[in-house]
Enzyme design. Structure first.
Site, mmCIF file in Angstrom:
data_model
loop_
_atom_site.group_PDB
_atom_site.id
_atom_site.type_symbol
_atom_site.label_atom_id
_atom_site.label_comp_id
_atom_site.label_asym_id
_atom_site.label_seq_id
_atom_site.Cartn_x
_atom_site.Cartn_y
_atom_site.Cartn_z
ATOM 1 N N LYS A 184 0.681 -1.367 -0.033
ATOM 2 C CA LYS A 184 -0.050 0.017 -0.053
ATOM 3 C C LYS A 184 0.685 1.320 -0.048
ATOM 4 C CE LYS A 184 -3.383 2.540 2.686
ATOM 5 N NZ LYS A 184 -4.567 2.496 3.968
ATOM 6 N N GLU A 222 10.818 -4.278 4.429
ATOM 7 C CA GLU A 222 11.091 -5.704 3.890
ATOM 8 C C GLU A 222 10.676 -5.769 2.383
ATOM 9 O OE1 GLU A 222 9.356 -4.516 6.630
ATOM 10 O OE2 GLU A 222 9.527 -5.882 8.196
ATOM 11 N N GLY A 271 -4.521 -2.143 5.027
ATOM 12 C CA GLY A 271 -3.627 -3.028 4.440
ATOM 13 C C GLY A 271 -4.350 -4.642 4.760
ATOM 14 N N ARG A 272 -4.539 -4.751 6.127
ATOM 15 C CA ARG A 272 -5.263 -5.905 6.721
ATOM 16 C C ARG A 272 -6.639 -6.011 6.033
ATOM 17 N NH1 ARG A 272 -4.096 -2.606 10.543
ATOM 18 N NH2 ARG A 272 -5.837 -1.563 11.918
ATOM 19 N N GLU A 283 -4.098 -6.435 15.107
ATOM 20 C CA GLU A 283 -3.360 -5.076 14.893
ATOM 21 C C GLU A 283 -4.721 -3.995 14.680
ATOM 22 O OE1 GLU A 283 -1.872 -4.091 10.735
ATOM 23 O OE2 GLU A 283 0.092 -4.136 11.411
ATOM 24 N N HIS A 292 -2.223 -33.023 19.028
ATOM 25 C CA HIS A 292 -1.227 -33.728 19.301
ATOM 26 C C HIS A 292 0.032 -32.593 19.706
ATOM 27 C CE1 HIS A 292 -2.779 -37.466 17.575
ATOM 28 N NE2 HIS A 292 -3.437 -36.636 16.760
ATOM 29 N N LYS A 320 9.984 0.485 13.513
ATOM 30 C CA LYS A 320 10.429 0.751 12.328
ATOM 31 C C LYS A 320 11.526 1.933 12.451
ATOM 32 C CE LYS A 320 6.104 -0.155 9.992
ATOM 33 N NZ LYS A 320 4.925 0.158 9.256
HETATM 34 O O1 F6P Z 1 3.659 -2.448 9.550
HETATM 35 C C1 F6P Z 1 2.506 -2.672 9.561
HETATM 36 C C2 F6P Z 1 1.679 -2.541 8.161
HETATM 37 O O2 F6P Z 1 1.656 -1.091 8.135
HETATM 38 C C3 F6P Z 1 0.401 -3.219 8.093
HETATM 39 O O3 F6P Z 1 -0.619 -2.721 8.501
HETATM 40 C C4 F6P Z 1 0.438 -3.439 6.694
HETATM 41 O O4 F6P Z 1 -0.519 -4.405 6.280
HETATM 42 C C5 F6P Z 1 2.055 -3.940 6.415
HETATM 43 O O5 F6P Z 1 2.533 -3.113 7.262
HETATM 44 C C6 F6P Z 1 2.460 -3.659 4.864
HETATM 45 O O6 F6P Z 1 2.366 -2.503 4.694
HETATM 46 P P1 F6P Z 1 2.363 -2.010 3.056
HETATM 47 O O7 F6P Z 1 1.250 -2.614 2.381
HETATM 48 O O8 F6P Z 1 2.167 -0.432 2.914
HETATM 49 O O9 F6P Z 1 3.796 -2.399 2.475
#
Ligand code: F6P
Length: 517
Positions: A194, A200, A254-255, A340, A371, A487
């Site tokens: 987003k 990452e 995002g979620r 979240e 198990h 972060k």
């Molecule tokens: O760090 C949390 C977050 O902002 C989530 O809410 C989101 O889904 C994820 O990082 C990834 O964010 P993006 O889609 O901006 O890379």
């Protein structure tokens, strides 16, 4: 704050043995059962009864829930700290936004992703002259967990499309495994982000491009990339062709984004029709959520049960046990969605929240978890509510393994409820250790069958459940400020600006050779 009517119900029900509660009302099993969109919620094994449920509904109504729900579904600013609506429902046409900019944008971008997915799936998109054989989604959090879950859950519906892989971790082996065995010329990478600024994802995207450049050349590598993002300019600056960047607006969290362009990998891998059926299932749940009476409204009732267990009965966590290998990623998906969204202790007005916020969500896949941690659920010192997620068609399946899987799920709920008291006999110590307390609560969410529609409805049910809980807690479920400090501190470490860090952290960085003394 908890109204005295609710605490009185909790005190009353807390004294009753669960098994007795079940026997006391012959209509109980039917009254604590409801279904919609191919999903049945059976909460008759909860420490609840119709009168306590009615009190919970009254409490929710008293908080002005109807107006809050209307605001959510009609594009009101329900995410106040970021000044945005939360209109993920527009992507399944479950929002009341007809004729608006939101509807126009959704229609336009859905047409674009469908056309692109059809080209890729049909072999007409050929970045290096060959059809795409594998799509690798690079993303994290909501840009990974939803697509990954749905790809796994609906893999049997994929037909003949490119295979789907996912990369989220900065551990280099994640990307290595995703590309292993593939012809580099047939790969399509989708960077789902987003913000298009998540560390990452950007590092993995860069690593993927470098790896690909080593095989097809730097000039060619960029042709193997597409993006789903609310930051088009950043995706283009990364080197992705503008035509291959698929937008979604910042009012999709995002979620909550799997329904949007973030689902592009799914639209390709499963096909646009399967993806549309997934969204249709969610729309059906949206419609139910919008109009069903609160006491018979699945997301509302599920939220009330979870709220009750967390705050009136004092159970801080909830276990999700999915009795389908295809739903093995569901607990992880729900962790982000619920924790979240509801892991907050300040209200939307900036005041300390009187209640502790949503429960810890954890779980796994049955029967495997029987198990491992089920011992703890049956005999451990804490009582943890369990959600069993099952497939109704398994009970009458021709395949004995599915029947046994379903029987195990039913048996676990019964064992948690009943427990067993063994007679002391000759060895009271052994009898005591083998006895199980019982009286442990659970619900069952039973899908008629695992289809795109029921999966869509299941996810929408939980999204709306989270919203209802947020009203009960008075918190904003659509922001996530709590992830930001980590972060910032990662950046500080990478920049070597360590003066603000504590002695323990600095010592570790020195000990491990990250910085010199
Ligand atoms: O760090 C949390 C977050 O902002 C989530 O809410 C989101 O889904 C994820 O990082 C990834 O964010 P993006 O889609 O901006 O890379």
């Amino acid at each position: 704050m908890l109204p005295p009517e609710l605490t009185a119900h909790a005190a009353r029900l807390g004294e009753v043995r669960l098994r007795e509660l079940m026997g006391a009302d012959p209509g109980r099993a039917a009254s604590l059962l409801m279904a919609h969109a191919g999903i049945e919620l059976d909460f008759s094994k909860q420490r609840l009864d119709p009168s306590s449920l009615a009190a919970l509904v009254a409490h929710l109504e008293g908080l002005g829930f109807a107006a809050r729900r209307d605001a959510l579904l009609s594009g009101g600013i329900v995410n106040a700290s970021e000044g945005r609506p939360a209109l993920h429902t527009a992507y399944r046409h479950g929002a009341r936004v007809q004729g608006s900019d939101a509807e126009h944008l959704v229609d336009e971008t859905q047409a674009q992703t469908r056309a692109f997915a059809t080209r890729v799936r049909g072999g007409d998109f050929r970045p290096a002259g060959k059809p795409v054989s594998r799509v690798i989604n690079i993303g994290i959090g909501g840009s990974d967990l939803g697509p990954r879950l749905v790809a796994d859950a609906l893999a049997d519906h994929a037909g003949a499309g490119p295979e789907l892989r996912f990369v989220a971790s900065l551990d280099p082996t994640d990307l290595q495994h995703a590309v292993a065995g593939a012809d580099p010329e047939t790969l399509l990478f989708i960077i789902a982000s987003k913000s298009f600024s998540t560390q990452e994802t950007l590092m993995n995207g860069q690593a993927a491009r470098d790896w690909l450049a080593g095989h097809v050349g730097a000039a060619q590598a960029g042709r193997h990339f597409a993006a789903a993002s609310a930051a088009r300019d950043k995706a283009v600056a990364f080197g992705i062709a503008s035509d291959n960047v698929f937008d979604f607006p910042d009012w999709v969290g995002g979620r909550y984004s799997v329904w949007s362009a973030v689902g592009l990998s799914l639209e390709i891998g499963l096909g646009p029709d399967v993806f549309a059926a997934f969204r249709d299932g969610a729309r059906s749940m949206d419609a139910h959520f919008a109009i069903a009476p609160l006491a018979r409204n699945l997301p509302v009732v599920k939220a009330l049960v979870d709220f009750w267990n967390r705050n009136l009965l004092g159970h801080p966590s909830r276990c999700v046990a999915a009795y389908s290998a295809r739903l093995g990623l569901l607990p992880g998906y729900l962790q982000q969605l619920e924790m979240e969204s509801l892991g907050k202790s300040v209200t939307a007005n900036g005041e300390p929240a009187p209640l502790p916020g949503g429960a810890l969500v954890w779980g796994g896949c049955g029967t495997e978890v029987q198990h491992s941690f089920f011992q703890w659920l049956h005999q451990g010192g804490d009582v943890t509510p369990v959600d069993f997620i099952g497939i109704a068609s398994h009970f009458a399946s021709d395949d004995p393994r599915e029947r046994v899987l379903a029987a195990n799920m039913a048996a676990q709920g019964a064992a948690l409820l009943d427990g067993v008291q063994l007679p002391a006999g000759d060895d009271p110590a052994l009898a005591a250790q083998r006895s199980m307390p019982g009286g442990r609560i659970s619900s069952v969410l039973l899908l008629d069958a695992l289809t795109p529609g029921t999966l869509g409805a299941l996810l929408a049910l939980h999204e709306h459940k989270v919203f209802v809980e947020s009203v009960l807690y008075g918190i904003n479920p659509f922001d996530q400020w709590g992830v930001e400090l980590g972060k910032v501190l990662t950046k500080g470490i990478l920049d070597g600006e360590l003066s603000r860090y504590d002695a323990s952290t600095r010592a570790m960085l020195a000990r491990t050779g990250f910085v010199s003394d």
